[in-house]
Design an enzyme around this catalytic site. Structure first.
Site, PDB file in Angstrom:
ATOM      1  N   ASP A  17       0.837  -1.212   0.000  1.00  0.00           N
ATOM      2  CA  ASP A  17       0.000   0.000   0.000  1.00  0.00           C
ATOM      3  C   ASP A  17       0.872   1.263   0.000  1.00  0.00           C
ATOM      4  O   ASP A  17       1.752   1.410   0.852  1.00  0.00           O
ATOM      5  CB  ASP A  17      -0.872  -0.057   1.266  1.00  0.00           C
ATOM      6  CG  ASP A  17      -2.043   0.894   1.242  1.00  0.00           C
ATOM      7  OD1 ASP A  17      -1.930   1.964   0.616  1.00  0.00           O
ATOM      8  OD2 ASP A  17      -3.055   0.563   1.864  1.00  0.00           O
ATOM      9  N   HIS A  19      -0.435   4.501   0.121  1.00  0.00           N
ATOM     10  CA  HIS A  19      -1.106   5.678   0.676  1.00  0.00           C
ATOM     11  C   HIS A  19      -0.368   6.172   1.923  1.00  0.00           C
ATOM     12  O   HIS A  19      -0.204   5.424   2.883  1.00  0.00           O
ATOM     13  CB  HIS A  19      -2.560   5.334   1.018  1.00  0.00           C
ATOM     14  CG  HIS A  19      -3.399   5.049  -0.188  1.00  0.00           C
ATOM     15  ND1 HIS A  19      -3.569   3.777  -0.672  1.00  0.00           N
ATOM     16  CD2 HIS A  19      -4.081   5.877  -1.016  1.00  0.00           C
ATOM     17  CE1 HIS A  19      -4.329   3.832  -1.754  1.00  0.00           C
ATOM     18  NE2 HIS A  19      -4.660   5.086  -1.993  1.00  0.00           N
TER      19      HIS A  19
HETATM   20  C1  B12 Z   1      -4.879  10.324  -2.283  1.00  0.00           C
HETATM   21  C2  B12 Z   1      -5.274   8.944  -2.758  1.00  0.00           C
HETATM   22  C3  B12 Z   1      -4.337   8.233  -3.507  1.00  0.00           C
HETATM   23  C4  B12 Z   1      -2.942   8.746  -3.806  1.00  0.00           C
HETATM   24  C5  B12 Z   1      -2.061   8.467  -2.575  1.00  0.00           C
HETATM   25  C6  B12 Z   1      -0.985   9.521  -2.382  1.00  0.00           C
HETATM   26  C7  B12 Z   1      -0.305   9.365  -1.061  1.00  0.00           C
HETATM   27  N1  B12 Z   1       0.953   9.764  -1.025  1.00  0.00           N
HETATM   28  O1  B12 Z   1      -0.868   8.941  -0.074  1.00  0.00           O
HETATM   29  C8  B12 Z   1      -2.558   7.888  -5.052  1.00  0.00           C
HETATM   30  C9  B12 Z   1      -3.024   8.614  -6.310  1.00  0.00           C
HETATM   31  C10 B12 Z   1      -1.076   7.545  -5.204  1.00  0.00           C
HETATM   32  C11 B12 Z   1      -3.445   6.671  -4.842  1.00  0.00           C
HETATM   33  C12 B12 Z   1      -3.184   5.433  -5.391  1.00  0.00           C
HETATM   34  C13 B12 Z   1      -4.046   4.368  -5.292  1.00  0.00           C
HETATM   35  N2  B12 Z   1      -5.267   4.348  -4.736  1.00  0.00           N
HETATM   36 CO1  B12 Z   1      -5.944   5.797  -3.650  1.00  0.00          CO
HETATM   37  N3  B12 Z   1      -6.846   7.168  -2.813  1.00  0.00           N
HETATM   38  C14 B12 Z   1      -6.550   8.396  -2.438  1.00  0.00           C
HETATM   39  C15 B12 Z   1      -7.758   9.096  -1.804  1.00  0.00           C
HETATM   40  C16 B12 Z   1      -8.378  10.000  -2.877  1.00  0.00           C
HETATM   41  C17 B12 Z   1      -7.478   9.938  -0.566  1.00  0.00           C
HETATM   42  C18 B12 Z   1      -6.694   9.222   0.546  1.00  0.00           C
HETATM   43  C19 B12 Z   1      -6.141  10.276   1.467  1.00  0.00           C
HETATM   44  O2  B12 Z   1      -4.961  10.601   1.403  1.00  0.00           O
HETATM   45  N4  B12 Z   1      -7.003  10.847   2.334  1.00  0.00           N
HETATM   46  C20 B12 Z   1      -6.587  11.905   3.284  1.00  0.00           C
HETATM   47  C21 B12 Z   1      -6.052  11.265   4.579  1.00  0.00           C
HETATM   48  C22 B12 Z   1      -5.665  12.353   5.572  1.00  0.00           C
HETATM   49  O3  B12 Z   1      -7.110  10.518   5.126  1.00  0.00           O
HETATM   50  P1  B12 Z   1      -7.065   8.935   5.265  1.00  0.00           P
HETATM   51  O4  B12 Z   1      -6.026   8.390   4.356  1.00  0.00           O
HETATM   52  O5  B12 Z   1      -8.430   8.404   5.187  1.00  0.00           O
HETATM   53  O6  B12 Z   1      -6.524   8.737   6.763  1.00  0.00           O
HETATM   54  C23 B12 Z   1      -7.322   9.051   7.874  1.00  0.00           C
HETATM   55  C24 B12 Z   1      -8.162   7.860   8.351  1.00  0.00           C
HETATM   56  O7  B12 Z   1      -8.367   6.871   7.373  1.00  0.00           O
HETATM   57  C25 B12 Z   1      -7.447   7.356   9.538  1.00  0.00           C
HETATM   58  N5  B12 Z   1      -6.372   6.378   9.373  1.00  0.00           N
HETATM   59  C26 B12 Z   1      -5.600   6.071   8.306  1.00  0.00           C
HETATM   60  N6  B12 Z   1      -4.690   5.175   8.641  1.00  0.00           N
HETATM   61  C27 B12 Z   1      -4.861   4.898   9.951  1.00  0.00           C
HETATM   62  C28 B12 Z   1      -4.170   4.041  10.809  1.00  0.00           C
HETATM   63  C29 B12 Z   1      -4.572   3.948  12.148  1.00  0.00           C
HETATM   64  C30 B12 Z   1      -3.848   3.030  13.074  1.00  0.00           C
HETATM   65  C31 B12 Z   1      -5.663   4.707  12.598  1.00  0.00           C
HETATM   66  C32 B12 Z   1      -6.079   4.608  14.003  1.00  0.00           C
HETATM   67  C33 B12 Z   1      -6.354   5.563  11.734  1.00  0.00           C
HETATM   68  C34 B12 Z   1      -5.937   5.648  10.427  1.00  0.00           C
HETATM   69  O8  B12 Z   1      -6.872   8.520  10.095  1.00  0.00           O
HETATM   70  C35 B12 Z   1      -6.379   9.345   9.028  1.00  0.00           C
HETATM   71  C36 B12 Z   1      -6.367  10.783   9.461  1.00  0.00           C
HETATM   72  O9  B12 Z   1      -7.658  11.228   9.800  1.00  0.00           O
HETATM   73  C37 B12 Z   1      -8.680   7.878  -1.439  1.00  0.00           C
HETATM   74  C38 B12 Z   1     -10.183   8.129  -1.452  1.00  0.00           C
HETATM   75  C39 B12 Z   1     -10.634   8.752  -0.175  1.00  0.00           C
HETATM   76  N7  B12 Z   1     -11.506   9.726  -0.305  1.00  0.00           N
HETATM   77  O10 B12 Z   1     -10.226   8.335   0.920  1.00  0.00           O
HETATM   78  C40 B12 Z   1      -8.268   6.865  -2.494  1.00  0.00           C
HETATM   79  C41 B12 Z   1      -8.363   5.348  -2.199  1.00  0.00           C
HETATM   80  C42 B12 Z   1      -7.857   5.071  -0.801  1.00  0.00           C
HETATM   81  N8  B12 Z   1      -7.444   4.773  -3.185  1.00  0.00           N
HETATM   82  C43 B12 Z   1      -7.899   3.679  -3.660  1.00  0.00           C
HETATM   83  C44 B12 Z   1      -7.215   2.875  -4.616  1.00  0.00           C
HETATM   84  C45 B12 Z   1      -7.964   1.658  -5.146  1.00  0.00           C
HETATM   85  C46 B12 Z   1      -5.935   3.203  -5.050  1.00  0.00           C
HETATM   86  C47 B12 Z   1      -5.071   2.406  -6.043  1.00  0.00           C
HETATM   87  C48 B12 Z   1      -5.076   0.892  -5.806  1.00  0.00           C
HETATM   88  C49 B12 Z   1      -5.560   2.777  -7.443  1.00  0.00           C
HETATM   89  C50 B12 Z   1      -4.901   2.003  -8.576  1.00  0.00           C
HETATM   90  N9  B12 Z   1      -5.673   1.119  -9.164  1.00  0.00           N
HETATM   91  O11 B12 Z   1      -3.740   2.200  -8.849  1.00  0.00           O
HETATM   92  C51 B12 Z   1      -3.679   3.030  -5.819  1.00  0.00           C
HETATM   93  C52 B12 Z   1      -2.865   2.337  -4.711  1.00  0.00           C
HETATM   94  C53 B12 Z   1      -1.791   1.458  -5.183  1.00  0.00           C
HETATM   95  C54 B12 Z   1      -1.060   0.859  -4.002  1.00  0.00           C
HETATM   96  N10 B12 Z   1      -0.123  -0.016  -4.286  1.00  0.00           N
HETATM   97  O12 B12 Z   1      -1.286   1.170  -2.855  1.00  0.00           O
HETATM   98  C55 B12 Z   1      -9.242   3.286  -3.065  1.00  0.00           C
HETATM   99  C56 B12 Z   1      -9.076   2.136  -2.045  1.00  0.00           C
HETATM  100  C57 B12 Z   1     -10.095   1.059  -2.231  1.00  0.00           C
HETATM  101  C58 B12 Z   1     -10.947   0.864  -1.046  1.00  0.00           C
HETATM  102  N11 B12 Z   1     -10.374   0.808   0.130  1.00  0.00           N
HETATM  103  O13 B12 Z   1     -12.134   0.792  -1.203  1.00  0.00           O
HETATM  104  C59 B12 Z   1      -9.743   4.616  -2.511  1.00  0.00           C
HETATM  105  C60 B12 Z   1     -10.677   4.523  -1.280  1.00  0.00           C
HETATM  106  C61 B12 Z   1     -10.494   5.382  -3.657  1.00  0.00           C
HETATM  107  C62 B12 Z   1     -11.768   4.659  -4.061  1.00  0.00           C
HETATM  108  N12 B12 Z   1     -12.905   5.140  -3.581  1.00  0.00           N
HETATM  109  O14 B12 Z   1     -11.746   3.717  -4.784  1.00  0.00           O
HETATM  110  N13 B12 Z   1      -4.490   6.977  -4.057  1.00  0.00           N
END
Ligand code: B12
Length: 141
Positions: A17, A19
């Protein structure tokens, strides 16, 4: 919290992963709350979490998983911890833990069943994690 000896915690995004944003937010929140964070970044193998926790004498491992494959990527980590002598280490997992096919209460139970201390959905606010982690680490003593 004893500021002269801050609790150490290991964080990272598991498996293949890439992300990184979510765990960075958590890292900043933990550091602001006084924890010492050993950040392993993205694409972290399970064994690296365990190795880092042993080396740092960490109290907790926080695993992020966003790709939707968390069930596969996270399974077995508690067993690895136990094998390495970290039976009681606090183990959290959070992020987008499924592709949306499983209701949260059911998904949470799956991760608790795998031995995670707590599991968090993507909507979790960092303050909640700090509160829980502080209590769970205190309970280890
Ligand atoms: C930005 C993003 C990307 C960027 C990542 C850049 C980077 N440096 O991180 C890029 C464009 C590279 C990317 C790639 C991919 N992505 Co993407 N991405 C996103 C997106 C739009 C936002 C994620 C994000 O950064 N959110 C902002 C942060 C601050 O929030 P967060 O990550 O949710 O974290 C918060 C909580 O989740 C929580 N949290 C997170 N981790 C942890 C851990 C613990 C212990 C705790 C307590 C809490 C916690 O706390 C955080 C802070 O509040 C999401 C969609 C979405 N709206 O979430 C899709 C998403 C995560 N991606 C997705 C996918 C499928 C991919 C790819 C597989 C796409 C592809 N086919 O290539 C690839 C990944 C390849 C791989 N090997 O991992 C899917 C995942 C599928 C699912 N779970 O249903 C999503 C949900 C989009 C979708 N709706 O389909 N992605």
């Amino acid at each position: 919290m004893d500021t002269s000896n801050p609790p150490k915690v290991v964080t990272g995004t598991i498996g293949d992963d890439i992300h990184s944003f979510g765990i960075k937010v958590i890292n900043h929140a933990l550091e602001s709350a006084g924890f010492q964070v050993i950040s392993l970044g993205i694409q972290t193998p399970q064994e690296d979490f365990v190795k880092a926790a042993i080396e740092a004498d960490a109290k907790a491992i926080l695993v992020s998983s966003m790709s939707g494959h968390a069930r596969l990527l996270c399974e077995g980590l508690r067993e690895r911890c136990i094998e390495a002598g970290l039976k009681d280490i606090v183990l959290y997992v959070g992020g987008t833990l499924s592709t949306g096919d499983t209701p949260w209460p059911e998904l949470e139970q799956i991760f608790l069943g795998m031995g995670y201390t707590r599991a968090y959905p993507p909507t979790t606010m960092p303050g909640q994690i700090i509160t829980d982690l502080t209590a769970d680490i205190a309970a280890l003593a």
